[in-house]
Design a protein around this motif. Structure first.
Motif, PDB file in Angstrom:
ATOM      1  N   PRO A 128     -53.269  25.734 -60.154  1.00 60.68           N
ATOM      2  CA  PRO A 128     -52.060  26.347 -60.736  1.00 60.68           C
ATOM      3  C   PRO A 128     -51.053  26.830 -59.706  1.00 60.68           C
ATOM      4  O   PRO A 128     -49.851  26.607 -59.839  1.00 60.68           O
ATOM      5  N   ARG A 129     -51.538  27.470 -58.650  1.00 59.91           N
ATOM      6  CA  ARG A 129     -50.589  28.022 -57.673  1.00 59.91           C
ATOM      7  C   ARG A 129     -49.827  26.909 -56.966  1.00 59.91           C
ATOM      8  O   ARG A 129     -48.656  27.034 -56.657  1.00 59.91           O
ATOM      9  N   ARG A 130     -50.542  25.823 -56.725  1.00 60.99           N
ATOM     10  CA  ARG A 130     -49.901  24.692 -56.064  1.00 60.99           C
ATOM     11  C   ARG A 130     -48.870  24.053 -57.005  1.00 60.99           C
ATOM     12  O   ARG A 130     -47.781  23.680 -56.584  1.00 60.99           O
ATOM     13  N   VAL A 131     -49.232  23.960 -58.261  1.00 59.62           N
ATOM     14  CA  VAL A 131     -48.288  23.406 -59.232  1.00 59.62           C
ATOM     15  C   VAL A 131     -47.029  24.242 -59.245  1.00 59.62           C
ATOM     16  O   VAL A 131     -45.913  23.719 -59.232  1.00 59.62           O
ATOM     17  N   ASP A 132     -47.238  25.531 -59.187  1.00 61.73           N
ATOM     18  CA  ASP A 132     -46.092  26.433 -59.195  1.00 61.73           C
ATOM     19  C   ASP A 132     -45.183  26.173 -57.996  1.00 61.73           C
ATOM     20  O   ASP A 132     -43.968  26.117 -58.123  1.00 61.73           O
ATOM     21  N   GLU A 133     -45.801  26.006 -56.847  1.00 61.22           N
ATOM     22  CA  GLU A 133     -45.007  25.697 -55.645  1.00 61.22           C
ATOM     23  C   GLU A 133     -44.202  24.422 -55.829  1.00 61.22           C
ATOM     24  O   GLU A 133     -43.044  24.326 -55.451  1.00 61.22           O
ATOM     25  N   LEU A 134     -44.872  23.429 -56.403  1.00 63.90           N
ATOM     26  CA  LEU A 134     -44.262  22.110 -56.488  1.00 63.90           C
ATOM     27  C   LEU A 134     -43.093  22.067 -57.460  1.00 63.90           C
ATOM     28  O   LEU A 134     -42.097  21.402 -57.217  1.00 63.90           O
ATOM     29  N   ILE A 135     -43.255  22.766 -58.593  1.00 69.21           N
ATOM     30  CA  ILE A 135     -42.215  22.629 -59.613  1.00 69.21           C
ATOM     31  C   ILE A 135     -41.328  23.851 -59.720  1.00 69.21           C
ATOM     32  O   ILE A 135     -40.348  23.842 -60.426  1.00 69.21           O
ATOM     33  N   ASN A 136     -41.655  24.894 -59.005  1.00 75.54           N
ATOM     34  CA  ASN A 136     -40.951  26.125 -59.270  1.00 75.54           C
ATOM     35  C   ASN A 136     -40.361  26.764 -58.020  1.00 75.54           C
ATOM     36  O   ASN A 136     -39.163  26.896 -57.873  1.00 75.54           O
ATOM     37  N   THR A 137     -41.240  27.148 -57.081  1.00 75.96           N
ATOM     38  CA  THR A 137     -40.761  28.018 -56.012  1.00 75.96           C
ATOM     39  C   THR A 137     -40.419  27.278 -54.718  1.00 75.96           C
ATOM     40  O   THR A 137     -39.326  26.765 -54.559  1.00 75.96           O
ATOM     41  N   SER A 138     -41.380  27.198 -53.826  1.00 73.35           N
ATOM     42  CA  SER A 138     -41.030  26.838 -52.454  1.00 73.35           C
ATOM     43  C   SER A 138     -40.483  25.425 -52.310  1.00 73.35           C
ATOM     44  O   SER A 138     -39.492  25.199 -51.615  1.00 73.35           O
ATOM     45  N   VAL A 139     -41.112  24.462 -52.957  1.00 78.07           N
ATOM     46  CA  VAL A 139     -40.672  23.088 -52.761  1.00 78.07           C
ATOM     47  C   VAL A 139     -39.296  22.880 -53.362  1.00 78.07           C
ATOM     48  O   VAL A 139     -38.417  22.250 -52.758  1.00 78.07           O
ATOM     49  N   VAL A 140     -39.106  23.461 -54.546  1.00 78.17           N
ATOM     50  CA  VAL A 140     -37.807  23.312 -55.192  1.00 78.17           C
ATOM     51  C   VAL A 140     -36.727  23.996 -54.359  1.00 78.17           C
ATOM     52  O   VAL A 140     -35.642  23.458 -54.156  1.00 78.17           O
ATOM     53  N   GLY A 141     -37.114  25.172 -53.804  1.00 75.88           N
ATOM     54  CA  GLY A 141     -36.170  25.884 -52.936  1.00 75.88           C
ATOM     55  C   GLY A 141     -35.797  25.037 -51.738  1.00 75.88           C
ATOM     56  O   GLY A 141     -34.643  24.970 -51.311  1.00 75.88           O
ATOM     57  N   MET A 142     -36.770  24.350 -51.246  1.00 78.38           N
ATOM     58  CA  MET A 142     -36.575  23.466 -50.108  1.00 78.38           C
ATOM     59  C   MET A 142     -35.581  22.363 -50.444  1.00 78.38           C
ATOM     60  O   MET A 142     -34.676  22.050 -49.674  1.00 78.38           O
ATOM     61  N   ILE A 143     -35.787  21.790 -51.618  1.00 78.67           N
ATOM     62  CA  ILE A 143     -34.898  20.701 -52.015  1.00 78.67           C
ATOM     63  C   ILE A 143     -33.471  21.217 -52.148  1.00 78.67           C
ATOM     64  O   ILE A 143     -32.509  20.559 -51.736  1.00 78.67           O
ATOM     65  N   ASP A 144     -33.352  22.427 -52.672  1.00 81.01           N
ATOM     66  CA  ASP A 144     -32.011  23.008 -52.792  1.00 81.01           C
ATOM     67  C   ASP A 144     -31.385  23.193 -51.417  1.00 81.01           C
ATOM     68  O   ASP A 144     -30.214  22.885 -51.207  1.00 81.01           O
ATOM     69  N   LYS A 145     -32.195  23.685 -50.474  1.00 82.36           N
ATOM     70  CA  LYS A 145     -31.686  23.858 -49.112  1.00 82.36           C
ATOM     71  C   LYS A 145     -31.224  22.527 -48.553  1.00 82.36           C
ATOM     72  O   LYS A 145     -30.224  22.425 -47.858  1.00 82.36           O
TER      73      LYS A 145
END
Lengths: 272, 300, 380
Positions: free
Chosen positions: B264-281
């Motif tokens: 779950p935590r990894r899913v959250d990263e992938l679709i929600n927090t860090s990775v998405v933030g990265m893509i925005d950056k």
């Protein structure tokens, strides 16, 4: 020697001919034990880069212990060399020189004549045998050579270590005591000693593990192993095959002239 | 009878010994004559690298490099890793190959190069995602696409990788869990369809055999045939691949991460927090269309 | 590893997690959260020269060496945000943010770089001009990759690789703060022995010195192969740590290992005036005389350079070839003879033959007994 050992013994209807005294057999055991130990502790080092070298060397004690084993075995071998030299010299003195003197025939000439007629010294007969062997091998005759008490191959086997040890031993000792010896000779002598030691060792090992082992292990009539080095006696069959002249001579001397068997021709000797 | 049997064994043994003798002579040869043998063998490979031009030299070096390994013995552990020229940081593992994919047969396993700024990221995804996951678009086929893992080594379908599931342990700092490693699952996500109640990957052994056949016969094919066959092989590949934010989005990610075993935590990263933030950056940092690699002008 | 520094490990994990879940705190190595991407094993591309570039960072291994206290940015100074453009080459001689505890100065590898520049491996000659083929000369990365600790523990007189809790507890009873004890312990114990195995050192030198094209450009002998021919080399290959590798003879005792000088430099360890001192360094051939130095270490069996070795080798190889192949041929034909034992071009008659032997031997015995006045005596 021949007093202690019967020239011919009979067991289970097979005649056995005396070859080596227990004294000689013990020397042979010491010789091959030390040589095999030296090879096992030396060759992993010589071929350090091969895949088998490291495991074998570790098995033999690794870089700390294996050199000690090697040096100990080398010391034994050198001691054996000295011992054996003394051994044949003393025997030569007792059995030949003393007798010559008793008969009042001891001169420089007769001394050397006796020396060169020792059973291990190569002679004209060996050349004849070698030529006869090649004739036989190339199918020019059906008669194998008739060897005396020591065939030329046995003489070669004997002189191989007798030439090898004086090369290997001192070179090995120089490499062992390299620091001390540098006070006497320059360092480049160690370069020479290195080549002498490693290359002569290679020759010795390649020779022993194939040629000598062929003679006593691999050869069809010996396989899996000859027993003469243990018992000191050779059976009649092999005696006829390998030392026919000696066989006939011993049979005559022991009054068995009528029972002398003909030399094996054309493959009969190879029957199992 | 016994005599004949004995004779046969005898002759057989003699012949074996003769072979042994010849072998021994052959075995001895380098020992007796060749103290240079070893050096030469090592050098002859190097000599390939002495072509006239730099390009030739590099080409030869690349062929050689596959065999280069680096081994570090720290006494309490030994690190075996491939040797990569000029690399400072340790890798600590052997790079695994994908034996199942037919694309890598030509394109290799570092295939992305067009979009300069994101190519490393795309290659990163190629480490655990099959090519067709992004390069085949389902809407064209009107099929319901499902995703499963396949084993990189055998090519067979496998369960959700243990290494992936265990990332959770690292989060929860359970004793014994190592540093979380990503992408190192020995498996790849690949698309497929449900057919007759069973799952079937879009890629097939048939396709692979086809590509292998093409590569084997490439030398004798005419130039026209080559073009035709290339067209055929690449049919079904969409010019415009799946884009980053089709998966890395909260609402309806293209790949169902949770079903594929992502904790779950990894899913959250992938679709929600860090990775998405990265893509925005990334969108800020580079021109936006770098994130839609398919928009690049076509190569051919 | 995992059992060795639990406290450090947990802390590291917490850090990672804090990056991932919470807003990054500036605390440890990864303030920019570089590993968010660089922890991926597939992060790679082929660069413009066709070289394979892998951007993966193995965190565990990075944490196993002295650089673990550095932030990524300490070395990769040009990276200030994510995402970033291709990074510049790292300059090892720059100052990093680590404070060197003995002098309270910021740490730098600058003096190493300066030493290297002075050595035979420096890119510039004494006039400051680039040497011929200057690009062949090494920089830090040519010989070094990420350093890793090789710690060991002493407990009850037994030396064991790795850190044992018992060993480090002696430090930890006082130095409880942070990872100071672990860092210091690993650093010091690693430095108590060579941080590389001799075999690894030789591989490093071999990268250039065994390369044929390189050797031809610089007119150098294949010193690696000739070294491996010596007992020094062979013992090293078999795992001995007591025999010298390249560094041991080519660096003056007590000098910085980066100061390797050519044979012609008077201060060099291998200058002809200094070789005997080098050979007789403590722990080596201490008891030897100065003339031990005439031992030739890098023998290439070149006829002009090493005539003695060359001719000795030829002699032994010839001896070996003649003896061994003679006997091999003999055995081969002997076996061949056994395949067709009954066949022969010419045949001798058996009966006559052996009667002849008997009569010959009788004659011989008779003549001997006439000569010596007694019977037999054929034995030695």
């Amino acid at each position: 020697m021949s007093k202690k050992y019967q020239a011919i013994v009979e067991k289970d209807g097979v005649r056995y001919f005396h070859r080596f005294s227990s004294h000689q057999r013990v020397q042979h055991v010491v010789l091959f034990t030390s040589v095999i130990t030296l090879a096992l502790t030396g060759f992993p080092l010589r071929h350090a880069e091969e895949a088998w070298a490291r495991p074998l060397y570790d098995f033999m004690g690794g870089t700390e212990i294996a050199p000690l084993i090697h040096r100990a075995a080398g010391t034994v071998l050198l001691a054996l060399f000295v011992y054996h030299t003394a051994y044949w010299m003393i025997r030569f003195y007792r059995e030949h020189v003393v007798k010559l003197r008793e008969r009042g025939e001891l001169t420089v000439g007769s001394f050397f004549r006796e020396l060169f007629s020792l059973e291990m010294v190569p002679n004209k007969k060996d050349l004849v045998d070698i030529i006869q062997l090649w004739k036989y091998l190339f199918y020019f005759t059906n008669r194998p050579p008739r060897h005396d008490r020591m065939s030329w191959r046995e003489k070669f086997d004997y002189f191989a270590p007798y030439w090898g040890i004086p090369i290997l031993g001192p070179a090995g000792a120089a490499l062992w005591w390299r620091d001390e010896i540098s006070h006497v000779v320059p360092g480049i002598v160690l370069n020479a000693a290195y080549i002498m030691h490693t290359d002569e060792a290679l020759l010795a090992v390649l020779f022993l593990f194939f040629v000598h082992w062929y003679n006593v292990h691999y050869a069809p009539e010996k396989f899996p192993a000859a027993t003469v080095w243990l018992t000191g006696y050779l059976n009649e069959h092999d005696m006829i095959h390998e030392h026919y002249n000696e066989y006939v001579r011993v049979m005559i001397e022991n009054g068995l002239e009528d029972e002398i068997k003909p030399q094996n021709f054309g493959g009969e000797e190879y029957e199992w | 009878m016994v005599k004949l049997f004995k004779a046969v064994i005898f002759k057989g043994y003699v012949v074996l010994l003769m072979i042994f003798t010849v072998w021994y002579g052959y075995f001895m040869y380098p020992l007796v004559f060749g103290f240079e043998g070893k050096e030469q063998a090592a050098v002859s490979l190097k000599e390939m690298g002495e072509g006239v031009s730099d390009k030739e030299r590099m080409f030869a070096n690349m062929i050689l490099e596959t065999s280069k390994k680096s081994r570090i013995d720290l006494d309490y552990r030994v690190i075996d890793q491939p040797y990569i020229e000029g690399r400072f940081h340790h890798i600590g593992f052997e790079m695994e190959q994908d034996n199942a994919s037919n694309c890598v047969l030509c394109h290799g396993n570092v295939p992305h190069d067009k979009s300069k700024e994101v190519r490393s990221f795309l290659n990163m995804h190629a480490f655990y995602t099959a090519c067709e996951t992004c390069h085949i678009r389902p809407e064209d086929k009107n099929e319901k696409i499902e995703f499963r893992w396949y084993d990189k080594d055998t090519g067979e379908r496998t369960e959700n990788p243990v290494a992936l599931v265990e990332i959770e342990k690292a989060y929860a700092h359970i004793e014994g869990a190592s540093y979380p490693t990503y992408g190192n699952y020995g498996a790849k996500i690949a698309p497929g369809v449900i057919e007759g109640g069973g799952f079937r990957f879009l890629h097939s052994n048939e396709d692979k055999a086809f590509v292998e056949r093409y590569l084997a016969e490439e030398k004798v094919l005419s130039q026209k045939q080559k073009s035709q066959m290339k067209k055929l092989m690449h049919s079904g590949i969409n010019k415009k691949p799946i884009e980053c934010d089709q998966c890395h989005q909260e609402k309806n990610p293209y790949i169902p991460f949770a079903e594929l075993g992502y904790p779950p935590r990894r899913v959250d990263e992938l679709i929600n927090t860090s990775v998405v933030g990265m893509i925005d950056k990334y969108k800020e940092f580079y021109i936006p269309n770098f994130l839609t690699p398919g928009d690049q002008p076509p190569e051919d | 590893m995992k059992n060795i520094r639990p406290a450090y490990f947990v802390k590291f994990l917490l850090t990672i997690i804090s990056f991932v879940l919470i807003t990054p705190e500036i605390y440890a190595a990864d303030e920019l959260n570089c590993v968010l991407c660089h922890k991926h094993r597939g992060l790679s591309r082929i660069d413009e020269n066709g070289e394979f570039r892998l951007f993966y960072i193995n965190q565990e291994l990075f944490e196993s060496g002295p650089h673990r206290r550095n932030k990524c940015k300490d070395c990769h100074t040009d990276i200030d945000r994510i995402p970033h453009k291709p990074a510049k080459k790292v300059d090892c001689a720059q100052q990093c943010h680590i404070v060197e505890p003995s002098g309270n100065k910021k740490f730098s590898h600058k003096n190493i770089a300066e030493t290297l520049a002075k050595s035979v491996h420096g890119k510039l000659d004494e006039n400051g001009e680039p040497k011929k083929y200057a690009e062949d000369y090494p920089d830090c990365k040519s010989c070094h990759d990420q350093p890793l600790y090789r710690p060991f523990s002493f407990y009850k007189g037994k030396k064991e690789p790795g850190i044992s809790k018992r060993s480090i507890s002696r430090c930890k009873s006082c130095h409880t703060d942070g990872n100071f004890a672990e860092d210091f312990y690993e650093h010091v114990t690693t430095r108590l022995h060579k941080s590389r195995y001799s075999v690894e050192t030789i591989e490093v030198c071999a990268k250039c010195h065994q390369d044929k094209a390189f050797r031809e450009r610089h007119e150098l002998d294949d010193v690696i192969t000739s070294y491996k021919e010596t007992f020094h080399g062979k013992m090293v290959i078999l795992g001995s740590e007591r025999t010298p590798d390249c560094i041991d003879c080519h660096v003056v005792a007590g000098e910085n290992a980066h100061l390797i000088e050519g044979q012609d430099t008077p201060t060099s360890a291998v200058h002809k005036n200094n070789v005997s001192t080098t050979c007789r360094s403590s722990g080596c051939h201490e008891k030897a005389a100065a003339q031990l130095a005439s031992f030739q270490t890098h023998v290439t069996y070149d006829r002009e350079k090493y005539p003695m070795q060359f001719y000795m080798l030829i002699f032994f190889k010839a001896l070996m070839a003649v003896i061994l192949y003679f006997f091999l041929t003999l055995i081969f034909f002997e076996l061949l003879r056994r395949l067709f034992p009954k066949f022969s071009f010419f045949k001798e008659k058996k009966a006559e033959n052996y009667e002849q032997v008997i009569s010959e031997i009788k004659e011989e015995a008779d003549s001997k007994s006439r000569a010596t006045g007694k019977n037999g005596g054929h034995h030695e």
